[in-house]
Design a protein around this motif. Structure first.
Motif, short mmCIF file in Angstrom:
data_model
loop_
_atom_site.label_atom_id
_atom_site.label_comp_id
_atom_site.label_asym_id
_atom_site.label_seq_id
_atom_site.Cartn_x
_atom_site.Cartn_y
_atom_site.Cartn_z
N VAL A 114 0.86 -1.18 0.00
CA VAL A 114 0.00 0.00 0.00
C VAL A 114 0.90 1.23 0.00
O VAL A 114 1.86 1.30 0.78
CB VAL A 114 -0.93 0.04 1.23
CG1 VAL A 114 -1.68 1.36 1.30
CG2 VAL A 114 -1.92 -1.12 1.18
N ILE A 115 0.62 2.16 -0.88
CA ILE A 115 1.34 3.44 -0.88
C ILE A 115 0.42 4.48 -0.26
O ILE A 115 -0.66 4.76 -0.78
CB ILE A 115 1.77 3.84 -2.29
CG1 ILE A 115 2.77 2.81 -2.84
CG2 ILE A 115 2.40 5.24 -2.29
CD1 ILE A 115 3.24 3.09 -4.24
N ASN A 116 0.85 5.03 0.87
CA ASN A 116 0.08 6.02 1.61
C ASN A 116 0.63 7.41 1.29
O ASN A 116 1.80 7.70 1.55
CB ASN A 116 0.21 5.77 3.12
CG ASN A 116 -0.28 4.40 3.53
OD1 ASN A 116 -1.42 4.21 3.91
ND2 ASN A 116 0.61 3.40 3.46
N ILE A 117 -0.20 8.27 0.72
CA ILE A 117 0.18 9.65 0.45
C ILE A 117 -0.08 10.46 1.72
O ILE A 117 -1.23 10.57 2.17
CB ILE A 117 -0.61 10.25 -0.72
CG1 ILE A 117 -0.57 9.31 -1.93
CG2 ILE A 117 -0.08 11.63 -1.07
CD1 ILE A 117 0.80 9.08 -2.48
N LEU A 118 0.95 11.00 2.32
CA LEU A 118 0.81 11.63 3.63
C LEU A 118 0.19 13.02 3.53
O LEU A 118 0.36 13.75 2.55
CB LEU A 118 2.16 11.72 4.33
CG LEU A 118 2.88 10.39 4.60
CD1 LEU A 118 4.06 10.62 5.54
CD2 LEU A 118 1.95 9.33 5.14
N LEU A 158 -3.58 11.40 3.33
CA LEU A 158 -4.36 12.08 2.31
C LEU A 158 -5.06 11.09 1.40
O LEU A 158 -6.21 11.28 0.98
CB LEU A 158 -3.44 12.99 1.48
CG LEU A 158 -4.09 13.81 0.38
CD1 LEU A 158 -4.91 14.94 0.98
CD2 LEU A 158 -3.03 14.39 -0.55
N GLY A 159 -4.39 10.02 1.10
CA GLY A 159 -4.95 8.96 0.26
C GLY A 159 -4.07 7.73 0.33
O GLY A 159 -2.94 7.78 0.84
N ALA A 160 -4.59 6.62 -0.17
CA ALA A 160 -3.83 5.37 -0.15
C ALA A 160 -4.25 4.51 -1.32
O ALA A 160 -5.40 4.56 -1.76
CB ALA A 160 -4.04 4.63 1.16
N MET A 161 -3.31 3.71 -1.82
CA MET A 161 -3.60 2.85 -2.97
C MET A 161 -2.91 1.50 -2.80
O MET A 161 -1.78 1.43 -2.35
CB MET A 161 -3.14 3.53 -4.27
CG MET A 161 -1.67 3.82 -4.34
SD MET A 161 -1.21 5.02 -5.62
CE MET A 161 -1.58 6.55 -4.75
#
Length: 239
Positions: A114-118, A158-161
């Motif tokens: 998972v890539i978490n946009i901070l 902010l978001g995650a993918m």
């Protein structure tokens, strides 16, 4: 944050180095100039989370988290069509690079990471995942939920993918090997300094995205510190 630091070659190897060693002058000057330039540009901050390599789990204490995370300084979206693709680099050797390589070669999971946009409120989170020596168990104190594959989504991001690696990592320390991709095994890093590997992943699911009602700004890395965005507007005295 991950950074590349130049270490000069020893006197014995100064004039003759293997093809995968750190580039010598004039590339050192290019590196220094590029670092100076990029310090003046704001970069998004992201944290990649994944399962630890199974061999690490077997040696860890029972109370140890099964997850691993790392702050990225090179995350970028590179394509939307025909496949949504993102890319990032990790220095080697590192536990995260080992975990992702293991997941790609042995896991049948739909998602590898998972890539978490901070967000602007997560500067401390970025620090925790960039200093494993100071914060060996960052998940213990940071709230998170899990994807359906069981991978961590950091609360407050902010978001995650969810993403899946599309291929093995690319060794950025040996440009010659990139021309012979698939013809030989990945060369090991034998030079001095910091080496990195490039990972390309397909986004298979957006786990979290800010709504239009939310007033959340991204966390950015700028001039060796954490900042966020602001409207340009018109400053007093300017027309």
């Amino acid at each position: 944050m991950t950074s590349c630091t130049y270490f000069p070659a020893s006197e014995s190897n100064k004039h003759k180095q293997p093809s995968n060693s750190w580039p010598a002058w004039p590339f050192r000057k290019v590196q220094e100039d590029l670092r100076a330039l990029l310090r003046e540009t704001a970069q998004p901050v992201a944290v990649v989370t994944a399962l630890k390599d199974p061999t690490v789990n077997s040696q860890a204490a029972q109370t140890s988290s099964p997850f691993h995370g790392a702050t990225l300084s090179s995350f970028s979206s590179i394509a939307m069509e025909p496949h949504p693709l993102v890319t990032f680099a990790l220095r080697i050797p590192s536990r995260m690079a080992t975990s992702l390589t293991s997941a790609h070669s042995s896991s049948n999971s739909h998602s590898h990471m998972v890539i978490n946009i901070l967000s602007e409120h997560q500067a401390e989170t970025a620090k925790r995942f960039s200093r494993a020596d100071l914060y060996p168990e960052p998940f213990a104190s940071l709230p998170h939920t899990l994807t359906k594959e069981g991978l961590p989504i950091l609360d407050g991001s902010l978001g995650a993918m969810s993403c899946r690696l599309v291929a093995a990592s690319w060794p950025l320390h040996d440009l010659e090997s990139l021309n012979n991709r698939g013809k030989e095994e990945k060369p090991e890093w034998q030079g001095e300094g910091v080496a990195s590997e490039l990972f390309i992943a397909q986004v298979i699911r957006v786990e979290r995205a800010p709504s239009t009602a939310e007033s959340v700004r991204p966390l950015l890395y700028y001039r060796r510190g954490y900042v966020t965005t602001d409207d340009i507007g018109t400053k007093p005295g300017q027309s």
